[in-house]
Design an enzyme around this catalytic site. Sequence first.
Site, PDB file in Angstrom:
ATOM      1  CD  GLU A 109      -3.167   0.464   0.318  1.00 40.65           C
ATOM      2  OE1 GLU A 109      -2.647   1.316  -0.427  1.00 40.65           O
ATOM      3  OE2 GLU A 109      -4.389   0.334   0.430  1.00 40.65           O
ATOM      4  CG  ASP A 110      -0.880   4.856  -1.508  1.00 43.71           C
ATOM      5  OD1 ASP A 110      -1.658   4.052  -0.947  1.00 43.71           O
ATOM      6  OD2 ASP A 110      -1.288   5.841  -2.141  1.00 43.71           O
ATOM      7  CG  ASP A 113      -5.995   8.361   6.410  1.00 39.52           C
ATOM      8  OD1 ASP A 113      -6.798   8.438   7.329  1.00 39.52           O
ATOM      9  OD2 ASP A 113      -5.600   9.373   5.797  1.00 39.52           O
ATOM     10  CG  PHE A 162      -4.902  15.068   1.640  1.00 40.24           C
ATOM     11  CD1 PHE A 162      -5.668  13.934   1.895  1.00 40.24           C
ATOM     12  CD2 PHE A 162      -4.540  15.339   0.330  1.00 40.24           C
ATOM     13  CE1 PHE A 162      -6.077  13.099   0.872  1.00 40.24           C
ATOM     14  CE2 PHE A 162      -4.944  14.508  -0.708  1.00 40.24           C
ATOM     15  CZ  PHE A 162      -5.714  13.384  -0.430  1.00 40.24           C
ATOM     16  NE  ARG A 175      -3.223   8.167  -8.822  1.00 41.50           N
ATOM     17  CZ  ARG A 175      -3.884   7.743  -7.755  1.00 41.50           C
ATOM     18  NH1 ARG A 175      -3.224   7.409  -6.673  1.00 41.50           N
ATOM     19  NH2 ARG A 175      -5.202   7.651  -7.760  1.00 41.50           N
TER      20      ARG A 175
HETATM   21  C1  PRP Z   1      -6.000   5.516  -0.796  1.00 41.86           C
HETATM   22  C2  PRP Z   1      -4.696   4.762  -0.566  1.00 41.86           C
HETATM   23  C3  PRP Z   1      -5.098   3.591   0.274  1.00 41.86           C
HETATM   24  C4  PRP Z   1      -6.287   4.139   1.064  1.00 41.86           C
HETATM   25  C5  PRP Z   1      -5.875   4.414   2.468  1.00 41.86           C
HETATM   26  O1  PRP Z   1      -6.709   4.899  -1.837  1.00 41.86           O
HETATM   27  O2  PRP Z   1      -4.099   4.368  -1.775  1.00 41.86           O
HETATM   28  O3  PRP Z   1      -5.505   2.492  -0.507  1.00 41.86           O
HETATM   29  O4  PRP Z   1      -6.687   5.350   0.417  1.00 41.86           O
HETATM   30  O5  PRP Z   1      -6.885   5.040   3.181  1.00 41.86           O
HETATM   31  P1  PRP Z   1      -7.721   4.309   4.335  1.00 41.86           P
HETATM   32  O6  PRP Z   1      -6.733   3.697   5.275  1.00 41.86           O
HETATM   33  O7  PRP Z   1      -8.444   5.491   4.971  1.00 41.86           O
HETATM   34  O8  PRP Z   1      -8.658   3.330   3.706  1.00 41.86           O
HETATM   35  P2  PRP Z   1      -7.864   5.632  -2.694  1.00 41.86           P
HETATM   36  O9  PRP Z   1      -9.182   5.077  -2.329  1.00 41.86           O
HETATM   37  O10 PRP Z   1      -7.670   7.116  -2.615  1.00 41.86           O
HETATM   38  O11 PRP Z   1      -7.498   5.118  -4.151  1.00 41.86           O
HETATM   39  P3  PRP Z   1      -6.113   5.298  -4.950  1.00 41.86           P
HETATM   40  O12 PRP Z   1      -5.144   4.268  -4.402  1.00 41.86           O
HETATM   41  O13 PRP Z   1      -6.484   5.009  -6.364  1.00 41.86           O
HETATM   42  O14 PRP Z   1      -5.608   6.706  -4.743  1.00 41.86           O
HETATM   43  C1  7HP Z   2      -5.584   8.429   1.487  1.00 39.39           C
HETATM   44  C2  7HP Z   2      -4.759   9.438   1.014  1.00 39.39           C
HETATM   45  N1  7HP Z   2      -4.404   9.799  -0.227  1.00 39.39           N
HETATM   46  C3  7HP Z   2      -3.549  10.836  -0.341  1.00 39.39           C
HETATM   47  N2  7HP Z   2      -3.050  11.494   0.714  1.00 39.39           N
HETATM   48  C4  7HP Z   2      -3.390  11.168   1.966  1.00 39.39           C
HETATM   49  O1  7HP Z   2      -2.888  11.832   3.011  1.00 39.39           O
HETATM   50  C5  7HP Z   2      -4.275  10.088   2.140  1.00 39.39           C
HETATM   51  N3  7HP Z   2      -4.803   9.488   3.244  1.00 39.39           N
HETATM   52  N4  7HP Z   2      -5.580   8.491   2.816  1.00 39.39           N
END
Ligand code: PRP
Ligand code: 7HP
Length: 196
Positions: A109-110, A113, A162, A175
């Site tokens: 994961e990136d 949160d 954020f 990105r």
């Molecule tokens: C983002 C990120 C994680 C998730 C984390 O995905 O890549 O998968 O949110 O947040 P959480 O812990 O609150 O669930 P997003 O739904 O924005 O899709 P993306 O990966 O395409 O940006």
């Molecule tokens: C998802 C997400 N995407 C971009 N920046 C952040 O800080 C985020 N938190 N959760």
Amino acid sequence: MSAKYPFAKSLVFDEPTIQRRIVELSGDIHRHYSGLVTETSPLVLVVVLNGAFMFAADLARALADRKLPVRMDFICVSSYQGGTHTTGEVRMLLDLRRGIQGQHVLMIEDIVDSAHTLDFLLKLFMTRSPASLKMASLLDKKAARRIPLRVDFVCFDCPPEFVIGYGLDFAERFRELRDIVVLKPEYYMKAPAAKL
Ligand code: PRP
Ligand code: 7HP
């Protein structure tokens, strides 16, 4: 900072810091899996799209340098839908190409949160009977957790702001940045996403 990234409030992690830490983390992952996976039963790296694509590309190459046998698969889920807060509803847009039964799986994961996405993925994958299931995340925003889950392999703790760059987006923008920065609040408070 302001000349390079006029939309950024502050720098969080720059490219050299990110790259150094990924090499270190690949050492931890290698140590954990080296007795468990083989050429015939490699570690399954599940890249959680879209955000993890850049981290996964660098982490996978760092693991290749250490000669850890892996195969890569991809899943796409979405829950932010253009905003800065989770909708709480995780939608699956693309599933894995192959099964994971009896295999060691590391999700990539990136960011974790609220942990709604991680919770969704853990529940989904546990129904598929992997030999083990762990998570590596570039960022861990612990202060924002709504579900009390911990991440197995973390590059960095993330401030409760954020952030964008290095895979992380706001409304599908930013990105491509090499660094991770905090987005200026005026960008998501005022600017319509389409005009960014
Ligand atoms: C983002 C990120 C994680 C998730 C984390 O995905 O890549 O998968 O949110 O947040 P959480 O812990 O609150 O669930 P997003 O739904 O924005 O899709 P993306 O990966 O395409 O940006
Ligand atoms: C998802 C997400 N995407 C971009 N920046 C952040 O800080 C985020 N938190 N959760």
